[in-house]
Design an enzyme around this catalytic site. Structure first.
Site, PDB file in Angstrom:
ATOM      1  N   SER A 184       1.961  -9.926  50.818  1.00  0.00           N
ATOM      2  CA  SER A 184       2.676 -10.998  50.106  1.00  0.00           C
ATOM      3  C   SER A 184       3.303 -10.795  48.795  1.00  0.00           C
ATOM      4  O   SER A 184       4.095 -11.739  48.483  1.00  0.00           O
ATOM      5  CB  SER A 184       1.436 -11.815  49.848  1.00  0.00           C
ATOM      6  OG  SER A 184       0.338 -11.245  49.284  1.00  0.00           O
ATOM      7  N   HIS A 212       1.579 -14.899  56.312  1.00  0.00           N
ATOM      8  CA  HIS A 212       2.641 -14.903  55.809  1.00  0.00           C
ATOM      9  C   HIS A 212       3.808 -14.671  56.850  1.00  0.00           C
ATOM     10  O   HIS A 212       5.236 -14.741  56.739  1.00  0.00           O
ATOM     11  CB  HIS A 212       3.344 -13.890  54.672  1.00  0.00           C
ATOM     12  CG  HIS A 212       2.648 -14.770  53.354  1.00  0.00           C
ATOM     13  ND1 HIS A 212       3.198 -15.737  52.694  1.00  0.00           N
ATOM     14  CD2 HIS A 212       1.798 -14.042  52.641  1.00  0.00           C
ATOM     15  CE1 HIS A 212       2.755 -15.784  51.602  1.00  0.00           C
ATOM     16  NE2 HIS A 212       1.750 -14.977  51.477  1.00  0.00           N
ATOM     17  N   LYS A 243       0.387 -22.480  55.370  1.00  0.00           N
ATOM     18  CA  LYS A 243       1.690 -22.000  55.054  1.00  0.00           C
ATOM     19  C   LYS A 243       2.723 -22.717  55.913  1.00  0.00           C
ATOM     20  O   LYS A 243       2.969 -23.777  55.884  1.00  0.00           O
ATOM     21  CB  LYS A 243       1.637 -20.371  54.983  1.00  0.00           C
ATOM     22  CG  LYS A 243       1.081 -19.988  53.834  1.00  0.00           C
ATOM     23  CD  LYS A 243       0.927 -18.449  53.578  1.00  0.00           C
ATOM     24  CE  LYS A 243       0.153 -18.035  52.146  1.00  0.00           C
ATOM     25  NZ  LYS A 243      -0.973 -17.230  52.363  1.00  0.00           N
TER      26      LYS A 243
HETATM   27  C1  LIG Z   1      -2.488 -17.193  51.881  1.00  0.00           C
HETATM   28  C2  LIG Z   1      -3.106 -15.883  52.361  1.00  0.00           C
HETATM   29  C3  LIG Z   1      -4.505 -16.220  52.721  1.00  0.00           C
HETATM   30  C4  LIG Z   1      -5.212 -17.676  52.289  1.00  0.00           C
HETATM   31  O1  LIG Z   1      -4.915 -18.709  53.114  1.00  0.00           O
HETATM   32  P1  LIG Z   1      -5.692 -20.089  52.904  1.00  0.00           P
HETATM   33  O2  LIG Z   1      -5.644 -20.883  54.046  1.00  0.00           O
HETATM   34  O3  LIG Z   1      -4.777 -20.558  51.848  1.00  0.00           O
HETATM   35  O4  LIG Z   1      -7.075 -19.658  52.347  1.00  0.00           O
HETATM   36  C5  LIG Z   1      -5.079 -15.358  53.458  1.00  0.00           C
HETATM   37  N1  LIG Z   1      -4.287 -14.234  53.639  1.00  0.00           N
HETATM   38  C6  LIG Z   1      -3.282 -13.925  53.529  1.00  0.00           C
HETATM   39  C7  LIG Z   1      -2.625 -12.438  53.836  1.00  0.00           C
HETATM   40  C8  LIG Z   1      -2.416 -14.907  52.777  1.00  0.00           C
HETATM   41  O5  LIG Z   1      -1.165 -14.516  52.408  1.00  0.00           O
END
Ligand SMILES: *Cc1c(COP(=O)(O)O)cnc(C)c1O
Length: 399
Positions: A184, A212, A243
């Site tokens: 990320s 992502h 996302k």
């Molecule tokens: C954003 C993200 C999360 C968290 O996701 P949520 O559903 O908002 O808890 C977990 N792992 C990775 C790699 C992320 O980028």
């Protein structure tokens, strides 16, 4: 309130402010989209959301959520195994599994919960977990909760070191290798072909958190695994519905039927925390359907990312290379990154600066995230703001 404790909290907050790393929340009054209205800054172009495909305000997705609210009410008022499982959970979970090419999947209220529920459930005494040092915080915390397992970390994407760590734990069972699909803060991809190969050699299972990557990577948006043509070769996939897939909330674990049944039986967030709200299950399901019938969105996202990258380079920025929709620009010190993002916000571009301790000291960055929903005009306006601000703060040469 305990006065001494209050004074300590205020002191800690003051030091964050002095260090220039204090976060101020900004308040949006319109749906998440390429342009939003912000109480603090007016109308701004958003280059920092995870709304990669523009599905957060897609009418089919929103309407499905509304219908879900009418059909199922506000919430489940229960964890899954008591009376919190609605038919829509099964429909969504079968859909996620089919989308990713696994036997089964299980939803959680967030990928955070999926990750913190996974490792402690599958890794007991005698097991081992080998993790990339740049893995997401939810993986790090999830691995910590597997306190009986042997836990090893390898340098970011260092396959030689991954081999050494696997060699060191080869007597353990099971051995789990875990990695982000798309990292990320860097926007780079895990070296999945090598990771899968090494895991096979050592009889380890591979967990990929593709939060992502889902909706972004691969020809049809199925993620980093599709990108590498490894569908069916990764044991466990975790991901978020918060996302690219509608952006509401929710996460999942996808894998074999026995793994999913084990999580239903023993994963602590499943046992002790409410089920995913049905309305979110409905909107997420609609988001997956929408992506399935509009795979061209993934191509548009890729074109937009290439366009914005090329624009940044033309102006004189040197973003980190990468194939995902995350385009980081390293600027050095944390306070400098914050100065730049504040200046961009004044110019109507909302993009976040990240500094220590989220990223290593001296590598503070502006992280641009591209969306398929951005128009050329919006990207051009944003690039012009980047040019003005870059010159004003002296990273692009004086105007
Ligand atoms: C954003 C993200 C999360 C968290 O996701 P949520 O559903 O908002 O808890 C977990 N792992 C990775 C790699 C992320 O980028």
């Amino acid at each position: 309130m305990n006065q001494a404790f209050e004074a300590k909290l205020r002191g800690d907050l003051e030091s964050l402010k002095r260090a220039g790393t204090y976060k101020r929340l900004r308040h949006i009054t319109t749906p998440m989209a390429p342009e939003v209205r912000m109480e603090e800054a007016g109308d701004v172009i958003v280059l920092s959301s995870n709304n990669y495909l523009g599905l957060a305000d897609q009418s089919e997705v929103v309407e499905a959520g509304k219908r879900g609210l009418d059909q199922y009410g506000a919430g489940t008022a229960s964890v899954r195994f008591i009376c919190g499982t609605f038919d829509i959970h099964r429909t969504l979970e079968e859909r996620i599994a089919a989308f990713l090419g696994t036997d089964a999947s299980l939803s959680y209220v967030a990928c955070w919960n999926a990750n913190t529920g996974l490792f402690a459930t599958i890794c007991d005494q005698g097991s081992a977990i080998v993790s990339d040092e740049l893995n997401h915080a939810s993986i790090i915390d999830g691995v910590r909760l597997a306190s009986k397992a042997r836990r090893e970390r390898y340098k970011h994407s260092d396959m030689q070191q991954l081999r050494e760590k696997l060699e060191a734990v080869k007597e353990c069972f099971p051995i789990v290798v875990v990695t982000d699909g798309v990292f990320s803060m860097e926007g780079d991809l895990a070296k999945l072909p090598e990771i899968v190969g090494l895991a096979k050699e050592y009889g380890a299972i591979v967990v990929v958190d593709d939060s992502h990557g889902t909706g972004v990577m691969g020809k049809t948006g199925r993620g980093t695994i599709e990108h590498y043509d490894l569908t069916g070769k990764v044991d466990v996939i975790t991901g978020t519905l918060g996302k690219a897939l509608g952006g509401a909330a929710g996460g999942f674990v996808a894998g074999s039927a026995a793994l999913i049944d084990t999580l239903i039986q023993r994963s602590r967030p499943q046992l002790f925390s409410n089920a995913l709200p049905a309305t979110v299950a409905c909107s997420s399901l609609a988001a997956i359907d929408y992506l399935d019938s509009h795979p061209e969105l993934v191509g548009i996202l890729r074109e937009n990312t290439a366009y914005f990258r090329a624009g940044l380079e033309r102006i004189g920025y040197r973003p980190l290379p990468g194939e995902s929709a995350i385009v980081p620009i390293i600027v050095g010190e944390t306070a400098f990154a914050i100065t730049i993002s504040d200046a961009l916000l004044k110019r109507g571009v909302f993009v976040t600066g990240f500094g220590f301790p989220v990223v290593p000291e001296g590598t503070a960055r502006i992280r641009v995230q591209i969306s398929a929903a951005l128009t050329k005009d919006e990207m051009d306006r944003a690039l012009s703001a980047f040019e003005d601000v870059g010159k004003a703060v002296g990273i692009l040469g004086k105007p």
